[in-house]
Design a protein around this motif. Structure first.
Motif, PDB file in Angstrom:
ATOM      1  N   TYR A   1      -5.414  -5.358  -0.926  1.00  0.00           N
ATOM      2  CA  TYR A   1      -6.815  -5.278  -1.284  1.00  0.00           C
ATOM      3  C   TYR A   1      -7.424  -4.060  -0.603  1.00  0.00           C
ATOM      4  O   TYR A   1      -6.847  -3.505   0.342  1.00  0.00           O
ATOM      5  CB  TYR A   1      -7.569  -6.558  -0.901  1.00  0.00           C
ATOM      6  CG  TYR A   1      -7.724  -6.783   0.575  1.00  0.00           C
ATOM      7  CD1 TYR A   1      -8.876  -6.390   1.256  1.00  0.00           C
ATOM      8  CD2 TYR A   1      -6.730  -7.435   1.302  1.00  0.00           C
ATOM      9  CE1 TYR A   1      -9.021  -6.610   2.612  1.00  0.00           C
ATOM     10  CE2 TYR A   1      -6.861  -7.660   2.665  1.00  0.00           C
ATOM     11  CZ  TYR A   1      -8.000  -7.240   3.312  1.00  0.00           C
ATOM     12  OH  TYR A   1      -8.151  -7.459   4.655  1.00  0.00           O
ATOM     13  N   CYS A   2      -8.581  -3.614  -1.126  1.00  0.00           N
ATOM     14  CA  CYS A   2      -9.234  -2.412  -0.614  1.00  0.00           C
ATOM     15  C   CYS A   2     -10.325  -2.783   0.383  1.00  0.00           C
ATOM     16  O   CYS A   2     -10.954  -3.844   0.279  1.00  0.00           O
ATOM     17  CB  CYS A   2      -9.852  -1.607  -1.764  1.00  0.00           C
ATOM     18  SG  CYS A   2      -8.638  -1.018  -2.973  1.00  0.00           S
TER      19      CYS A   2
ATOM     20  N   HIS B   1      -2.470   2.082  -5.278  1.00  0.00           N
ATOM     21  CA  HIS B   1      -3.551   1.132  -5.021  1.00  0.00           C
ATOM     22  C   HIS B   1      -4.915   1.637  -5.475  1.00  0.00           C
ATOM     23  O   HIS B   1      -5.799   0.843  -5.775  1.00  0.00           O
ATOM     24  CB  HIS B   1      -3.606   0.797  -3.525  1.00  0.00           C
ATOM     25  CG  HIS B   1      -3.643   2.004  -2.628  1.00  0.00           C
ATOM     26  ND1 HIS B   1      -4.766   2.755  -2.454  1.00  0.00           N
ATOM     27  CD2 HIS B   1      -2.661   2.567  -1.871  1.00  0.00           C
ATOM     28  CE1 HIS B   1      -4.508   3.740  -1.615  1.00  0.00           C
ATOM     29  NE2 HIS B   1      -3.222   3.659  -1.236  1.00  0.00           N
TER      30      HIS B   1
ATOM     31  N   LEU C   1     -17.972  -2.381  -0.453  1.00  0.00           N
ATOM     32  CA  LEU C   1     -17.037  -2.361  -1.570  1.00  0.00           C
ATOM     33  C   LEU C   1     -17.770  -2.739  -2.857  1.00  0.00           C
ATOM     34  O   LEU C   1     -18.522  -3.709  -2.910  1.00  0.00           O
ATOM     35  CB  LEU C   1     -15.887  -3.342  -1.308  1.00  0.00           C
ATOM     36  CG  LEU C   1     -14.676  -3.249  -2.231  1.00  0.00           C
ATOM     37  CD1 LEU C   1     -13.955  -1.924  -2.009  1.00  0.00           C
ATOM     38  CD2 LEU C   1     -13.734  -4.426  -1.990  1.00  0.00           C
TER      39      LEU C   1
ATOM     40  N   CYS D   1     -13.625  -0.778   2.770  1.00  0.00           N
ATOM     41  CA  CYS D   1     -14.409   0.439   2.971  1.00  0.00           C
ATOM     42  C   CYS D   1     -14.570   0.744   4.454  1.00  0.00           C
ATOM     43  O   CYS D   1     -14.470  -0.144   5.308  1.00  0.00           O
ATOM     44  CB  CYS D   1     -15.794   0.291   2.328  1.00  0.00           C
ATOM     45  SG  CYS D   1     -15.735   0.099   0.528  1.00  0.00           S
TER      46      CYS D   1
ATOM     47  N   CYS E   1       0.827  -1.209   0.000  1.00  0.00           N
ATOM     48  CA  CYS E   1       0.000   0.000   0.000  1.00  0.00           C
ATOM     49  C   CYS E   1       0.863   1.261   0.000  1.00  0.00           C
ATOM     50  O   CYS E   1       0.410   2.326  -0.438  1.00  0.00           O
ATOM     51  CB  CYS E   1      -0.929  -0.002   1.216  1.00  0.00           C
ATOM     52  SG  CYS E   1      -2.181  -1.305   1.186  1.00  0.00           S
TER      53      CYS E   1
ATOM     54  N   CYS F   1      -7.437   2.709  -3.862  1.00  0.00           N
ATOM     55  CA  CYS F   1      -8.557   2.390  -2.981  1.00  0.00           C
ATOM     56  C   CYS F   1      -9.242   3.687  -2.537  1.00  0.00           C
ATOM     57  O   CYS F   1      -8.566   4.639  -2.133  1.00  0.00           O
ATOM     58  CB  CYS F   1      -8.078   1.614  -1.750  1.00  0.00           C
ATOM     59  SG  CYS F   1      -7.360  -0.003  -2.121  1.00  0.00           S
TER      60      CYS F   1
ATOM     61  N   CYS G   1      -6.544   0.865   2.192  1.00  0.00           N
ATOM     62  CA  CYS G   1      -5.741  -0.151   1.505  1.00  0.00           C
ATOM     63  C   CYS G   1      -5.117  -1.051   2.557  1.00  0.00           C
ATOM     64  O   CYS G   1      -4.505  -0.576   3.520  1.00  0.00           O
ATOM     65  CB  CYS G   1      -4.659   0.505   0.660  1.00  0.00           C
ATOM     66  SG  CYS G   1      -3.499  -0.685  -0.094  1.00  0.00           S
TER      67      CYS G   1
ATOM     68  N   LYS H   1     -12.492  -1.320  -5.559  1.00  0.00           N
ATOM     69  CA  LYS H   1     -11.828  -0.107  -5.115  1.00  0.00           C
ATOM     70  C   LYS H   1     -12.812   0.932  -4.570  1.00  0.00           C
ATOM     71  O   LYS H   1     -12.569   1.547  -3.542  1.00  0.00           O
ATOM     72  CB  LYS H   1     -11.020   0.507  -6.254  1.00  0.00           C
ATOM     73  CG  LYS H   1      -9.889  -0.404  -6.756  1.00  0.00           C
ATOM     74  CD  LYS H   1      -9.130   0.237  -7.890  1.00  0.00           C
ATOM     75  CE  LYS H   1      -8.050  -0.712  -8.416  1.00  0.00           C
ATOM     76  NZ  LYS H   1      -6.993  -0.955  -7.408  1.00  0.00           N
TER      77      LYS H   1
END
Length: 622
Positions: free
Chosen positions: A321-322, A307, A330, A324, A302, A309, A313, A335
């Protein structure tokens, strides 16, 4: 144990060509260190002058050895029918002390227990406690047995055990000695370890040659040793060693690299890589080796700043991975984030209704009720405290599984009451062919205790004597003895009768007397309950005091109706009892159904988005 003397084959030839005894050499033998024990026969067959010759044999050999704590150590034992230790390997480190001890030996002059002497040498003379160096130091252990007769005990087995323990045995027979016994005692090859001397006079000449062999040549240079790395010479023999980072194989000559990772002491957090006796640590993919060269730290992908996101991140091995913020979901691209319906995704605990907000939610209550301080529950029935007695049908037609639903129904009623000693009091009566008070009005002081007691009630079964139950309620349940408050306090008395069938006795008289005594009666019927009887039990206006459900599993709406009528101020604008056949009711049903379907559709969309998010995460990990 390495062989001590491999160059002795010429010894017999030398013994046959005896020369005059030379003077002791000016320079002592410079052989490597030995642990050597002389075992001498002092049985009665050895005559005094012969024993003196054997005594000189020992002294001459010792005089030409380089003795000392870190050089050669010497021990002497004599034997006949018993074994006597003259001095052990740790006793003397000076030749003069050894010579004095040898000159002081008094022969035992008994039998010839040679096997016993070998056993003593193996079990005691060559122990670390008696001065023998530990085996791992590779100091040769040598026994020289000098005897003139045949052993009177068995020597074959004990000699084999001594040889297996790493002891090199030389058997020297004099005059009458038995050759087979000598061969049974000695180490292999026998031609290098078995000697037969014709007389005691010749044993001195044997001693000269024997001490010459102790000062042998460097065997590593005199023969093809076959060591892969290093040859180490010892008196009369040699052994192989390996370079650092290698270990000697079982053949005693070749070497293999040492796996420094195998012992598990390397301390590598992830992987250990062995290399010629040493090792290095390595990390798995997605990790960097720390400065301690052992532990690993995950690479933070990250931090690379690419990334995209929307919210958060989160780095994982070999990727990211992202995620929320709370209250957002998500999206399919993995993203972007969108506000979610929190109420549909958590156990919110709202008693009436949950309302979602961005990243949060709050609870609301029906019109006319206020939210409690816990932010979840609504205020209870407080229009006036009551004495409430519930009379439930426990006849066999109810059946056990339905009786459990009845108990749940009772506890739902208790949930909306403000139970306390000065507030609402609750009593419970069960009836079938007889009547039983489960608990009176004054037994429990809290709603929680009442609910626990209800769950413990046991099903009675048998008949349906509803009239008898009404009589019991009037005469006992609402008595001051069982907790009913005096009529002078104007506390409302409410009786609620629950039944699933026709009464087997007359209930008219006791239903009338109950109402005449000031008790407000509610009648609840399920299944095969008779409407005429329910109306007869219920107080006026009848429509507000009786309820009916076709099935035990659909009794929930009855609780709402009772709440409206028992707590009238909570029913304002909340519940309107309608016939399910009226047109407006059908329209309302249709509207409710459409709303439910829309809610399910939204939840399905959210679930699909989550599945796609999980698939993306799995793909990234691969």
């Amino acid at each position: 144990m390495m062989k001590l003397l491999l160059a002795v084959p010429l010894l017999l030839l030398i013994l046959t060509t005896l020369e005059a005894r030379p003077k002791p050499a000016a320079v002592k033998c410079k052989t490597g260190p030995l642990d050597i024990v002389f075992v001498i026969d002092s049985s009665r067959s050895v005559r005094p002058f012969e024993f003196e010759t054997m005594r000189r044999f020992l002294i001459d050999i010792i005089q030409n050895l380089e003795v000392g704590p870190n050089a050669t150590r010497v021990g002497v034992i004599q034997y006949s029918s018993q074994v006597q230790n003259i001095f052990s390997l740790k006793t003397f480190f000076k030749r003069a002390d050894m010579e004095k001890a040898i000159n002081s030996i008094v022969p035992l002059a008994q039998g010839t227990m040679t096997g016993l002497a070998i056993q003593y040498a193996m079990n005691l003379a060559f122990t670390v406690q008696e001065g023998a160096r530990p085996l791992h130091k590779k100091i040769p252990r040598v026994v020289v047995i000098v005897t003139d007769g045949r052993p009177q005990d068995r020597v074959t087995e004990v000699a084999a055990q001594a040889r297996d323990a790493g002891i090199e045995i030389y058997a020297v027979g004099v005059q009458r000695a038995d050759m087979n016994s000598l061969r049974a005692m000695a180490s292999h090859p026998l031609e290098e370890h078995v000697f037969l001397v014709e007389s005691f006079d010749l044993i001195q000449q044997f001693g000269i040659q024997f001490q010459d062999k102790l000062c042998g040549v460097d065997m590593c240079t005199e023969m093809d040793h076959g060591c892969q790395h290093t040859c180490v010479s010892v008196p009369g023999s040699f052994y192989c060693e390996c370079n650092p980072g290698y270990k000697l194989n079982t053949d005693g000559k070749t070497c293999s690299p040492i796996d420094a990772c195998a012992d598990g002491k390397h301390g590598c957090e992830h992987q250990c890589v062995s290399s010629r006796g040493s090792y290095t640590c390595r990390c798995r993919t997605g990790y960097d080796l720390n400065q301690d060269k052992k532990t690993c730290t995950m690479i933070n992908y990250c931090n690379f700043g690419n990334h995209s996101c929307q919210h958060k991140c989160l780095s994982i091995p070999n990727g990211y991975y992202c995620r929320c913020n709370d209250g957002f979901t998500l999206q399919a691209d993995g993203k972007a984030c969108q506000a979610s319906d929190i109420c549909n995704g958590i156990d919110h605990g709202c008693e009436f209704k949950c309302v979602s907000t961005v990243g949060s939610y709050h609870c609301i209550c029906p019109e006319g009720q206020q939210l409690h301080a816990d932010g979840k529950t609504c205020n209870k029935c407080k229009s006036g405290h009551v004495d409430l007695v519930l009379v439930i049908d426990g006849s066999k037609s109810v059946r056990p599984q339905n009786f459990e639903l009845v108990k749940q129904f009772v506890n739902q009623i208790v949930d909306f009451l403000d139970v306390s000693p000065h507030g609402t009091r609750v009593g419970l009566v069960q009836y079938s062919s007889r009547v039983r008070t489960e608990f009176p009005l004054n037994q429990y002081k809290t709603a929680e205790d009442i609910k626990k007691a209800v769950l413990r009630v046991e099903y009675m079964e048998k008949g349906t004597m509803t009239g008898l139950a009404l009589k019991h309620m009037l005469e006992h349940s609402f008595s001051e003895a069982e907790g009913a408050r005096p009529l002078s306090q104007n506390i409302p008395r409410i009786g609620l009768v629950f039944t699933d069938g026709r009464s087997q006795d007359d209930l008219s008289e006791w239903a009338r007397k109950a109402k005449e005594s000031g008790i407000t009666m509610f009648a609840v019927g399920v299944g095969k309950a008779v409407e005429e009887e329910l109306r007869e039990i219920a107080s006026e206006p009848v429509e507000q005091h009786f309820s009916y459900s076709a099935d035990f599993s659909t009794m929930t709406h009855i609780v709402d109706n009772l709440k409206v009528n028992i707590c009238p101020e909570e029913g304002k604008g909340e519940t309107e009892i309608r016939s399910p056949c009226e047109c407006e009711a059908l329209v309302q049903f249709q509207s409710n159904t459409v709303a439910i379907l829309e809610n399910l559709t939204e939840k399905l969309a959210q679930m699909m988005a989550r599945l796609e998010d999980l698939e993306n995460q799995i793909t990234n990990k691969k």
